[in-house]
Design an enzyme around this catalytic site. Structure first.
Site, short mmCIF file in Angstrom:
data_model
loop_
_atom_site.label_atom_id
_atom_site.label_comp_id
_atom_site.label_asym_id
_atom_site.label_seq_id
_atom_site.Cartn_x
_atom_site.Cartn_y
_atom_site.Cartn_z
N CYS A 41 -2.73 -3.23 5.11
CA CYS A 41 -3.25 -4.00 6.25
C CYS A 41 -4.04 -5.23 5.78
O CYS A 41 -4.68 -5.19 4.73
CB CYS A 41 -4.19 -3.15 7.07
SG CYS A 41 -3.50 -1.59 7.58
N ARG A 53 0.81 -9.09 1.58
CA ARG A 53 0.32 -7.73 1.36
C ARG A 53 1.27 -6.67 1.91
O ARG A 53 1.19 -5.51 1.54
CB ARG A 53 -1.05 -7.55 2.05
CG ARG A 53 -2.12 -8.43 1.45
CD ARG A 53 -3.34 -8.47 2.35
NE ARG A 53 -4.08 -7.23 2.33
CZ ARG A 53 -5.05 -6.93 1.48
NH1 ARG A 53 -5.37 -7.81 0.56
NH2 ARG A 53 -5.68 -5.79 1.55
N TRP A 106 -0.13 -2.02 8.32
CA TRP A 106 0.86 -1.28 7.51
C TRP A 106 0.65 0.17 7.90
O TRP A 106 -0.37 0.78 7.57
CB TRP A 106 0.57 -1.53 6.03
CG TRP A 106 1.61 -1.03 5.09
CD1 TRP A 106 2.76 -1.67 4.72
CD2 TRP A 106 1.57 0.19 4.33
NE1 TRP A 106 3.45 -0.91 3.81
CE2 TRP A 106 2.74 0.23 3.55
CE3 TRP A 106 0.68 1.25 4.24
CZ2 TRP A 106 3.04 1.27 2.69
CZ3 TRP A 106 0.98 2.29 3.38
CH2 TRP A 106 2.14 2.30 2.62
N ASN A 109 -8.91 -1.46 8.16
CA ASN A 109 -8.00 -1.16 7.07
C ASN A 109 -8.56 0.08 6.39
O ASN A 109 -9.76 0.17 6.17
CB ASN A 109 -7.98 -2.36 6.10
CG ASN A 109 -7.04 -2.16 4.94
OD1 ASN A 109 -6.27 -1.20 4.91
ND2 ASN A 109 -7.09 -3.08 4.00
N GLY A 110 -7.73 1.06 6.09
CA GLY A 110 -8.22 2.29 5.45
C GLY A 110 -7.81 3.50 6.26
O GLY A 110 -6.95 3.40 7.14
N GLU A 129 10.38 -1.72 -16.21
CA GLU A 129 9.97 -2.83 -15.35
C GLU A 129 11.19 -3.53 -14.73
O GLU A 129 11.20 -3.84 -13.54
CB GLU A 129 9.10 -3.82 -16.16
CG GLU A 129 8.70 -5.09 -15.45
CD GLU A 129 7.91 -4.88 -14.16
OE1 GLU A 129 7.56 -3.73 -13.82
OE2 GLU A 129 7.66 -5.89 -13.47
N LYS A 164 11.92 -3.76 -10.74
CA LYS A 164 12.11 -5.05 -10.05
C LYS A 164 13.41 -5.04 -9.25
O LYS A 164 13.45 -5.47 -8.11
CB LYS A 164 12.16 -6.22 -11.06
CG LYS A 164 10.86 -6.63 -11.69
CD LYS A 164 9.85 -7.28 -10.78
CE LYS A 164 8.93 -6.30 -10.14
NZ LYS A 164 7.79 -5.81 -10.83
N GLU A 214 13.00 -2.64 -6.17
CA GLU A 214 12.12 -3.04 -5.06
C GLU A 214 12.58 -4.33 -4.38
O GLU A 214 12.37 -4.49 -3.17
CB GLU A 214 10.64 -3.08 -5.44
CG GLU A 214 10.25 -3.98 -6.56
CD GLU A 214 8.77 -3.84 -6.96
OE1 GLU A 214 8.00 -3.15 -6.28
OE2 GLU A 214 8.40 -4.43 -7.97
N HIS A 240 20.93 13.18 -23.29
CA HIS A 240 20.32 14.45 -22.88
C HIS A 240 20.51 14.72 -21.40
O HIS A 240 19.80 15.53 -20.82
CB HIS A 240 18.84 14.47 -23.26
CG HIS A 240 18.63 14.37 -24.74
ND1 HIS A 240 18.90 15.41 -25.60
CD2 HIS A 240 18.25 13.33 -25.53
CE1 HIS A 240 18.67 15.03 -26.84
NE2 HIS A 240 18.27 13.76 -26.82
N LYS A 271 1.50 -5.29 -1.17
CA LYS A 271 1.07 -5.92 -2.42
C LYS A 271 -0.14 -5.20 -3.00
O LYS A 271 -0.25 -5.01 -4.20
CB LYS A 271 0.73 -7.39 -2.15
CG LYS A 271 0.27 -8.16 -3.38
CD LYS A 271 1.40 -8.33 -4.36
CE LYS A 271 1.00 -9.09 -5.61
NZ LYS A 271 2.01 -8.92 -6.67
#
Ligand code: M6R
Length: 613
Positions: free
Chosen positions: A2, A27, A80, A106-107, A486, A490, A493, A509, A608
């Protein structure tokens, strides 16, 4: 997560709030809303989806359009979803029964069900959110002073909050409170801003006050007054931050992600500048805040982080062990915080975070501190909570990173970790000549990164060729295993393509069972001490007819025998290879995502700055 923006001053609040929300879009959010006090009444609009939907809805309702809003005080929010689905009713701001109180939050209020029960049937709840319960709780405690009512309500709350409230009976006051979710107050000329981070206020002021946990700000025409939860007044002057609005612009590029990838050769120099000492083959990071004697006493290092930052930490592990001979472990913060880590005062813990606000990393660092470790931060966002709560550390100087997918921060985290490892290495056991070689290579790395970025067109063609595949493996060994992780993250996402990363030697394996002509593999096979081992792994893949894209070192003509798709990158020292080899993978993810029409800078479901658990 948020985003919050609030404004009180002489100007029209609405455009400031909407522009502020735009700045916070990075964000991640799924709905948005705004409330402005207009002649004693709140005008509120909320909508699901992008901020543009909110603006369109206002135009439909003639809010801020033909009828106009003349209010100079307001709050706005991007949500969010945590409690309750993505609906207009659940979007913020939320109000009390009277409609005189508005809050954005927010929270997570953990005890909201109990609080709701206690409030009883007298209150009518219109949403499924924890935030609305908080609005009614404040209403039940309001006796003419908003700050005191907020303080009293927060005394009953269990959970986390960044909260901003306004009351129609107090038309020149905004109250903001923080516990666990960041809030910054911007101080202008008789006008004030409050937001989740500095980006909405950079166009207006660089004077800010970072609220700490347990602090409440009363913002009015008399200025900003800060209190603690015991209602004691605190003396907290504003400070100047050096980021400005232009550093947070796209500067002509189609996406922030591309701009941030292209920024890397420049920002890596900012991370290294003034910190490398060529003559002594070492680095000096003043923020370490340790004497050489204390450094000698360190017997092990723990690197704590999440996501991309944890992959940078894995590169750091190789560096600390190879250069400084210090046993080093990388801990995923969300696991570490609930484990029983063995920590003593010979343990050095680094928390690594772009945002400096990641809830899991912050909690893990607090735990490590409680157990007696030396705790330091490696952080990008200046003044962020991790930066302030650790007993020292280093800013990575990557500048504002606005694309949700982290790129340049990853590189600069590696740069700073390498310098710390070098500094410890030279204090412990590393020969000056080896240190000097590394310093020299680090000073040349920016040029090589620039050269690697020139591969963008070739990689775009490859991305087109491969964009129809649904699954990928990314493989690397040694320092290139974190690079594979990484690159895979990338791609996942940004393009929503399924992909997994493995150490090259691990394929046989189990995962090798998946290989087929429909399952491409991105293999990092640059010339280093594990080259022959990695090459054997690549041969095994070729034998299973999986399409192969190989990252190889310039001049390695033999790589062409394994695949027609080879991306040649400049050679560097092994420990620095991630700074080069990650670039083609970032570009591959970017071009693939663009080709597939994805929202590159704001991928679905992602935030974010992950400020909740
Ligand atoms: O702000 P932080 O570096 O603490 O964030 C950690 C992760 O949330 C972040 O790296 C995340 O994995 C990104 N989506 C990576 O692109």
């Amino acid at each position: 997560m948020c985003g919050i923006v609030g404004y009180i001053g002489k100007k029209q609040a609405l455009p400031i709030l909407l522009n502020g929300l735009k700045r916070l879009e990075y964000r991640g959010y799924d709905s948005a809303g705004v409330a402005v006090l207009n002649e004693g009444l709140f005008q509120t609009t909320r909508s699901v989806g992008k901020i543009d939907n909110l603006v369109a809805k206002m135009q439909d309702e003639k809010i801020g359009g033909a009828s106009g809003i003349n209010g100079t005080m307001g709050i706005a929010h991007t949500r969010w979803a945590t409690h309750g689905g993505v609906t207009e009713e659940n979007a913020h701001p939320h109000k009390d029964c009277t409609g005189n109180l508005m809050i954005v939050h927010n929270g997570i209020i953990e005890n909201y069900r109990e609080l709701k029960e206690d409030l009883g049937k007298k209150h009518e709840f219109k949403s499924q959110t924890d935030t609305e319960v908080l609005a009614h709780l404040i209403e039940s405690l309001y006796k003419g002073d908003l700050r005191l009512a907020v303080e009293a309500a927060l005394a009953k709350v269990r959970g986390t909050y960044g909260l901003v409230a306004m009351h129609a009976s107090e038309p020149t006051k905004i109250v903001a409170a923080r516990l666990g979710s960041p809030l910054v107050v911007g101080v202008g000329d008789k006008e004030y801003y409050v937001a989740s981070d500095t980006s909405p206020m950079l166009a207006h002021t660089q004077q800010v006050i970072f609220l700490d946990d347990g602090e409440i700000a009363e913002i009015s025409e008399h200025g900003v007054q800060i209190y603690n939860l015991a209602d004691e007044r605190l003396n907290k002057p504003s400070e100047k931050i050096d980021w400005d609005e232009t550093t947070a612009e796209r500067q002509g590029h189609d996406h922030f992600m591309l701009k941030e990838i292209l920024d890397q050769p420049t920002v890596i120099k900012d991370a290294l500048r003034g910190r490398l000492v060529e003559s002594d083959g070492t680095a000096r990071l003043g923020g370490l805040n340790m004497t050489e004697e204390e450094m000698h006493k360190i017997k092990r290092v723990i690197l704590i982080a999440c996501g991309t930052a944890s992959y940078a930490a894995l590169v750091g592990k190789y560096a600390f062990e190879r250069l400084a001979g210090l046993p080093t472990t990388v801990e995923i913060a969300s696991e570490f915080r609930y484990s029983d880590p063995v920590i003593d005062n010979h343990t050095l813990v680094f928390g690594i975070s772009q945002s400096g606000e990641t809830a899991d990393t912050l909690a893990a660092l607090r735990e490590a501190k409680r157990k007696g470790a030396f705790v330091r931060g490696i952080v990008n966002v200046v003044g962020s909570t991790i930066a302030r709560e650790t007993d020292g550390g280093t800013y990575i100087h990557a500048g504002p990173e606005l694309a949700v997918a982290s790129t340049k921060a990853f590189m600069n985290m590696i740069g700073v970790l390498l310098m710390y490892a070098l500094q410890f290495g030279r204090v412990n056991r590393l020969a000056v000549a080896t240190g000097q070689r590394l310093v020299k290579a680090m000073l040349q790395i920016s040029g090589k990164m620039k050269q690697t970025l020139e591969l963008s067109d070739q990689i775009k063609i490859l991305a087109k060729k491969y964009s129809g595949y649904k699954n990928y493996f990314f493989l690397g060994r040694g320092v290139n295993y974190p690079v594979a992780l990484e690159g895979s993250l990338k791609l996942k996402e940004c393009s929503y393509i399924h992909s997994e990363a493995y150490p090259g030697g691990e394929m046989k394996h189990g995962p090798i069972a998946l290989l087929s002509p429909d399952f491409p593999v991105m293999a990092i096979m640059t010339k280093n001490q594990l080259y022959d081992k990695m090459r054997s792994n690549v041969e095994e893949i070729k034998a299973r007819q999986a399409p192969l894209i190989i990252i190889a070192t310039e001049g390695d003509d033999k790589a062409k025998e394994l695949s027609e798709d080879v991306i040649y990158v400049p050679a560097t020292m092994e420990l620095l290879e991630p700074l080069i080899n990650t670039i083609p993978l970032q570009l591959f993810a970017y071009h693939t995502a663009v080709m597939l029409g994805r929202d590159v800078d704001r991928p679905r479901n992602l935030a974010k700055s992950v400020t909740v658990e």
